[in-house]
Design a protein around this motif. Structure first.
Motif, short mmCIF file in Angstrom:
data_model
loop_
_atom_site.label_atom_id
_atom_site.label_comp_id
_atom_site.label_asym_id
_atom_site.label_seq_id
_atom_site.Cartn_x
_atom_site.Cartn_y
_atom_site.Cartn_z
N TYR A 309 30.83 49.35 93.97
CA TYR A 309 31.27 49.71 92.62
C TYR A 309 30.34 50.75 92.01
N GLU A 310 29.05 50.48 92.05
CA GLU A 310 28.09 51.41 91.44
C GLU A 310 28.11 52.76 92.15
N ARG A 311 28.15 52.75 93.45
CA ARG A 311 28.15 53.99 94.22
C ARG A 311 29.38 54.85 93.88
N GLU A 312 30.54 54.23 93.87
CA GLU A 312 31.77 54.98 93.60
C GLU A 312 31.80 55.50 92.17
N ARG A 313 31.41 54.67 91.24
CA ARG A 313 31.49 55.09 89.85
C ARG A 313 30.44 56.13 89.49
#
Length: 398
Positions: A309-313
């Motif tokens: 989630y953090e990587r994509e966002r």
């Protein structure tokens, strides 16, 4: 999983909706410290791309938001003493309270437990496998956790107001006061109301006494200054103590080195803020919810899901956060541009997201960009500062 979303704003409510749609076995609670129906702010803006993302996540919610949205078309720039120019544009507004009502009813209908007037925090942790901290820019969970957070405070002062004047198209109006320039970002969000954000440099704010005047006197002053744009309609304050000043703010850009800490994950303004000049706050919060729930459903464990989630966002946010930072800096330096011919001023206002605008004399920028577009130079090349410096080296036109 047993999941608690802390904060009943768009990020918390939409996360809860998507969690129940993804797996009805999830036990999902939204905790909000305010009473039901109480919110801050007026209307929010969004674009067609968000509606498409919402339709993919939950068509029912998407259609309800689309049906309630106020469509505005065009963008006007009005500079006192210079006139007004228009540019084709388009987007949507919706009252923040109406948006939250839609999301809350959808969540309730899916079996989400909504707990209003209920305070939780790091010292009174909810009993949950995962805490989704959607508690806004001042997030208590972010402040208490190990997120490597920092806050950058902008120079300008701004205040969120409403008006019964329906503003369509979107309006940037710059007015001259005895203490300096101030301006509004105004847009309609239903058939009877508009958001009317007033922004100004600190010297103008103090020079007009807006740091000291009570709310009634401040509103009266701003109504006189923006009388031509309000057309007899009043400005409306967010409420509170009428003897206190209006709730002016300096924009706070939140940065976090990490978006999760153990079983707590940040979403929306708790994790990141983007200046209102690009109108993306609500969109980014809802996109966070989509990405988080998708990762939780597709990854083998919670830790992997939160990392994904953090990587994509972060990757998706990066260009919009740069746009917002450039826009905010441009507005902090508006007096560099305000005396330009109106078409030139409007052109650089429109391109305020570019990193090279502050580095090039404005008239030269507009001429050079026109030449670049006539000759088909790709935007991605034009917007590279290094390329621009090579093209413009040695020229000092203004």
């Amino acid at each position: 999983m047993k999941i608690t979303c802390v904060g009943g704003g768009p990020a918390g409510l939409y996360t809860a909706v998507l969690l129940r749609l993804a797996d009805p076995a999830h036990e999902v609670t939204v905790v909000e410290r305010n009473p039901a129906g109480v919110t801050h702010g007026w209307g929010v803006v969004f674009w067609q791309e968000l509606l498409e993302a919402l339709r993919a996540g939950d068509p029912t919610t998407a259609e309800q938001i689309a049906d309630a949205a106020f469509a505005w078309s065009g963008q006007d720039v009005d500079v006192e003493g210079s006139g007004r120019v228009s540019r084709p544009s388009g987007g949507y507004g919706i009252g923040r309270r109406h948006l939250l009502d839609i999301l809350a009813e959808r969540a309730r209908g899916l079996g989400v437990r909504l707990a209003f007037e209920h305070e939780v925090g790091p010292g009174a942790r909810p009993d949950a496998d995962l805490v989704v901290a959607a508690d806004g820019a001042g997030s208590a969970f972010r402040r208490a956790g190990d997120f490597g957070a920092s806050v950058e405070v902008g120079a300008n002062q701004y205040v969120w107001l409403g008006t019964t004047r329906v503003v369509d198209p979107f309006l940037f109006a710059f007015v001259r006061s005895p203490a300096g320039w101030l301006w509004c970002h105004a847009y309609g969000y239903d058939e009877g109301h508009s958001t009317f954000i007033v922004e100004c440099p600190p010297a103008t704010w103090r020079g007009l006494g807006l740091d000291r005047l009570d709310a009634a006197a401040s509103l009266a002053l701003l109504e006189r200054l923006f009388a031509r744009h309000l057309d007899g309609h009043p400005l409306i304050s967010p409420g509170g103590d009428p003897d206190a000043p209006l709730p002016w703010l300096a924009f706070r850009t939140v940065h976090c080195a990490r978006w999760s800490d153990g079983d707590v994950v940040l979403v929306g303004d708790a994790a990141h803020t983007t200046h209102f000049a690009i109108g993306s706050g609500t969109t980014l919060a809802l996109e966070d919810a989509i990405a988080l729930v998708r990762a939780l459903g597709e990854e083998p464990d919670t830790a992997a899901a939160l990392a994904r989630y953090e990587r994509e966002r972060r990757a998706a946010l990066a260009p919009r956060r740069r746009d917002a930072a450039h826009s905010a800096r441009w507005l902090e330096d508006v007096e560099r541009y305000i005396d330009l011919d109106l078409p030139v001023f409007e052109a650089v206002l429109h391109r305020r997201r570019s990193a090279i605008v502050p580095r090039v004399p404005p008239r030269l920028y507009v001429r050079a960009r026109a030449v670049a577009e006539r000759h088909g130079i790709a935007r991605v090349l034009w917007d590279q500062a290094a390329v621009a410096r090579r093209l413009l080296a040695g020229r000092d036109g203004a």
